[in-house]
Write an enzyme that holds these catalytic residues in place. Structure first.
Site, PDB file in Angstrom:
ATOM      1  N   GLY A   1       0.823  -1.202   0.000  1.00 56.51           N
ATOM      2  CA  GLY A   1       0.000   0.000   0.000  1.00 56.51           C
ATOM      3  C   GLY A   1       0.858   1.253   0.000  1.00 56.51           C
ATOM      4  O   GLY A   1       1.960   1.293  -0.557  1.00 56.51           O
ATOM      5  N   SER A   2       0.369   2.289   0.678  1.00 55.79           N
ATOM      6  CA  SER A   2       0.973   3.617   0.553  1.00 55.79           C
ATOM      7  C   SER A   2       2.356   3.743   1.177  1.00 55.79           C
ATOM      8  O   SER A   2       3.061   4.717   0.901  1.00 55.79           O
ATOM      9  CB  SER A   2       0.041   4.670   1.146  1.00 55.79           C
ATOM     10  OG  SER A   2      -1.133   4.775   0.353  1.00 55.79           O
ATOM     11  N   THR A   3       2.765   2.816   2.039  1.00 56.43           N
ATOM     12  CA  THR A   3       4.135   2.880   2.560  1.00 56.43           C
ATOM     13  C   THR A   3       5.145   2.734   1.424  1.00 56.43           C
ATOM     14  O   THR A   3       6.270   3.240   1.512  1.00 56.43           O
ATOM     15  CB  THR A   3       4.385   1.787   3.615  1.00 56.43           C
ATOM     16  OG1 THR A   3       4.008   0.519   3.077  1.00 56.43           O
ATOM     17  CG2 THR A   3       3.579   2.060   4.883  1.00 56.43           C
TER      18      THR A   3
ATOM     19  N   LYS B   1       5.004   4.188  -1.321  1.00 54.63           N
ATOM     20  CA  LYS B   1       5.158   5.471  -2.014  1.00 54.63           C
ATOM     21  C   LYS B   1       6.493   6.144  -1.681  1.00 54.63           C
ATOM     22  O   LYS B   1       6.982   6.972  -2.452  1.00 54.63           O
ATOM     23  CB  LYS B   1       3.988   6.390  -1.675  1.00 54.63           C
ATOM     24  CG  LYS B   1       2.671   5.935  -2.291  1.00 54.63           C
ATOM     25  CD  LYS B   1       1.480   6.722  -1.789  1.00 54.63           C
ATOM     26  CE  LYS B   1       0.183   6.220  -2.428  1.00 54.63           C
ATOM     27  NZ  LYS B   1      -1.017   6.855  -1.860  1.00 54.63           N
TER      28      LYS B   1
END
Length: 618
Positions: free
Chosen positions: A273-275, A277
């Protein structure tokens, strides 16, 4: 003549075959009891004992010396809590010495005393050792456990069994065919050689806090699982590692095999997920694809990629943002744009350079590797989704190692958990040092990444991890659970990865919770506060001091003059005016739909305000 032959034979045996016959005779008379060697102890980095040994007793019998086998079997079975026929079968074997196991191995002090008081002929107690884990489930999946014969079966106990195992000793004595001791030959005691000790990189000052907070979160949110790993970004040393559910290595026989065989921080593979990014953002910064404070992106709520509509988590999008704000707001469409700028080749290469398509090589058993699209199948849509952490599967330790490289100057290290191996003379025979794999991004880029991650905690989605007086950076993650190529709808994996202190990183802390219940399904809302609780205690324990906040000084004539930015949203392009600052218009249309800086923020004289134009209907 016969007598002469006999005398010659006797003389030959006496003078020429004496040594050979003597050896065969003593071998046939010799019996031995094994004396178990103690396994090496396992310590943390501060010298705290994590795994120890207890001195205990085990039961052996000499069947030829036992008088009443049935009575002996019955009495022993009463103490050992087993069927007497099982014991009877063992004590009547046609062998010189029989070890009663598993029933008679590693006896408690009470049971050993009961057997000793019986004074049964042919029944003996010999010294044995029992592996002991003084803190129960503490670090359980990492430490592992041993079997009844003290051989490593899981975790570090198995990985380093050749070092931890000692060499058994023995008591050797002599006995005639009737099982009676031959007293003219003294018994021989061969001392056992204990195993080597191992010192880990694990720091109990960190591990204690991690264990406590994971247990609290596990009880509060009832997730399917929860895990945490902490690493020193400057070396690759693992400071803490834990997951729930767990087990007690002292009683592994009653534990679930799926629990003790799966060390989740190195085994579990899932979409980050967004980690993730952080990886995409670092890669693009390293390629100089944008200035994170000057260049902007307008998030209208979605991006269309290959006919697929990729939405923002915020309905209607985040509007006009700098790329720093794209990271702060965790804007998926914004990261689609970053991935687009990187391009297929660069994004794919950085994923590989950050070590996300291979095992890290950590010195633990059971490590999994990530799952990434093949280059040929890495097309436009895959490129877009991977950019914001979807469509790629990695392990927690892969992610933590990669983020360490993002914040430590760009250096990718091989993680490790064993620091030293020390022999019985206290000599260090293995002294592990950090292993640098490669430099992935420049030190200049890394400094920018640290700055950006700090703003995520101070102003963005990670603000629930903020601690007054400490400079912390981080990123939240909320990932749908993928199963058989689709998203199951059975909850989310919520996560947070934190870096502290951000100006000189000493710890990277990652927490992930699988399908928690009775909570808001966002990493920033649920997991970031858990990280905060951990860091509140960990940072002082590591000797990291708070930063003193300087008082805000009054303005003087030497200070630059600033003005608050007016509200231009809803005005036409022609109506946008100011005598103090300039404007930079972007987009098509004649109506202002967004602006940077925001209304009320201060701007220096001469600087420009970015104006996003569009249609009034937007």
């Amino acid at each position: 003549m016969i007598i002469v032959c006999i005398l010659i034979r006797l003389a030959y045996s006496q003078f020429y075959l004496y040594d050979e016959l003597y050896l065969k005779a003593t071998e046939s008379w010799q019996r031995g009891f094994t004396i178990e060697a103690s396994r090496g102890k396992i310590y943390d980095s501060q010298g705290e004992i994590l795994v120890d040994n207890l001195t205990t007793s085990s039961l052996i019998v000499v069947p030829s010396q036992i008088g009443d086998s049935v009575d002996t079997a019955y009495k022993l079975s009463q103490i050992l809590d087993c069927d007497s026929s099982t014991i009877l079968e063992k004590i009547t074997k046609k062998v010189s010495v029989e070890r009663i196991q598993p029933e008679g191995r590693q006896l408690s002090e009470d049971k050993a005393s009961q057997i000793d008081r019986l004074k049964l002929p042919g029944v003996y107690l010999v010294q044995d050792t029992l592996r002991y884990y003084p803190y129960g489930s503490y670090l359980a999946q990492t430490l592992g456990f041993v079997g009844i014969d003290n051989q490593g079966l899981a975790g570090l106990e198995l990985k380093y069994d050749e070092y931890l195992s000692g060499t058994n000793g023995s008591i050797n004595y002599y006995m005639n065919a009737k099982g009676q001791n031959i007293n003219i030959y003294p018994a021989q005691y061969n001392y056992p050689t204990n195993g080597m000790n191992i010192q880990l990189t694990i720091d109990t000052r960190v591990q204690d806090v991690v264990e406590r907070e994971l247990e609290n979160a596990y009880d509060t949110y009832n997730p399917d699982s929860i895990l945490c790993i902490a690493m020193n970004p400057q070396t690759g040393e693992i400071l803490a590692m834990a997951s729930k559910p767990d087990f007690d290595p002292n009683d592994y026989q009653n534990a679930d095999e799926e629990i003790y065989n799966r060390n989740l921080p190195i085994w579990k593979s899932y979409e980050p997920g967004s980690t993730f990014k952080i990886i995409t953002f670092s890669s693009a910064l390293n390629e100089n694809l944008f200035d994170m404070d000057e260049d902007t992106y307008y998030d209208k709520g979605y991006e269309i990629v290959g006919g697929v509509r990729i939405k923002s988590w915020k309905k209607g999008g985040h509007g006009l943002q700098t790329f720093r704000e794209v990271l702060q707001n965790s804007s998926n469409p914004g990261f689609v744009e970053i991935g687009r700028r990187l391009g297929k080749d660069k994004l794919y290469q950085y994923v590989q350079d950050f070590g996300l398509t291979e095992k890290t090589g950590v010195d633990l058993i059971g490590e999994a590797s990530g799952i990434m699209f093949s280059y040929d199948n890495f097309n436009e849509v895959e490129q877009a989704t991977v950019a914001f952490g979807q469509g790629i599967s990695i392990t927690p330790i892969q992610l933590v190692r990669a983020v360490c490289a993002c914040v430590n100057g760009g250096y990718l290290y091989q993680p490790y958990i064993v620091d030293k191996i020390i022999d019985n003379t206290n000599d260090v025979i293995v002294d592990n040092e950090p292993i640098l794999i490669r430099q992935v991004i420049s030190e200049e880029t890394s400094a920018k990444v640290r700055d950006a991650l700090e703003s995520v905690v101070t102003n963005g989605g990670g603000r629930n991890a903020y601690i007054d007086g400490y400079r912390i950076g981080g990123k939240t993650g909320t990932a749908q659970i993928a199963s058989n190529g689709t998203y199951s709808g059975n909850g989310y994996i919520l996560s947070f990865i934190g870096v502290a202190p951000i100006d000189d990183p000493q710890i990277v802390l990652y927490i992930a919770m699988d399908n928690p219940k009775n909570c808001v399904q966002y990493g920033g809302t649920t997991v970031a506060p858990i990280a905060r609780k951990m860091l509140v205690d960990i940072l002082p324990a590591l000797g990291i001091e708070k930063v003193l906040v300087q008082d805000v000084k009054e303005k003087t004539v030497m200070d630059e003059i600033t003005y608050e930015v007016d509200n231009y949203i809803g005005l036409t392009k022609e109506e946008v005016k100011s005598e103090y600052y300039t404007f930079e218009f972007m987009g098509e249309g004649n109506v202002v739909i967004d602006q940077l800086p925001r209304v009320g923020e201060e701007i220096k004289v001469g600087q420009s305000v970015k104006i996003q134009l569009g249609n009034e209907s937007l």
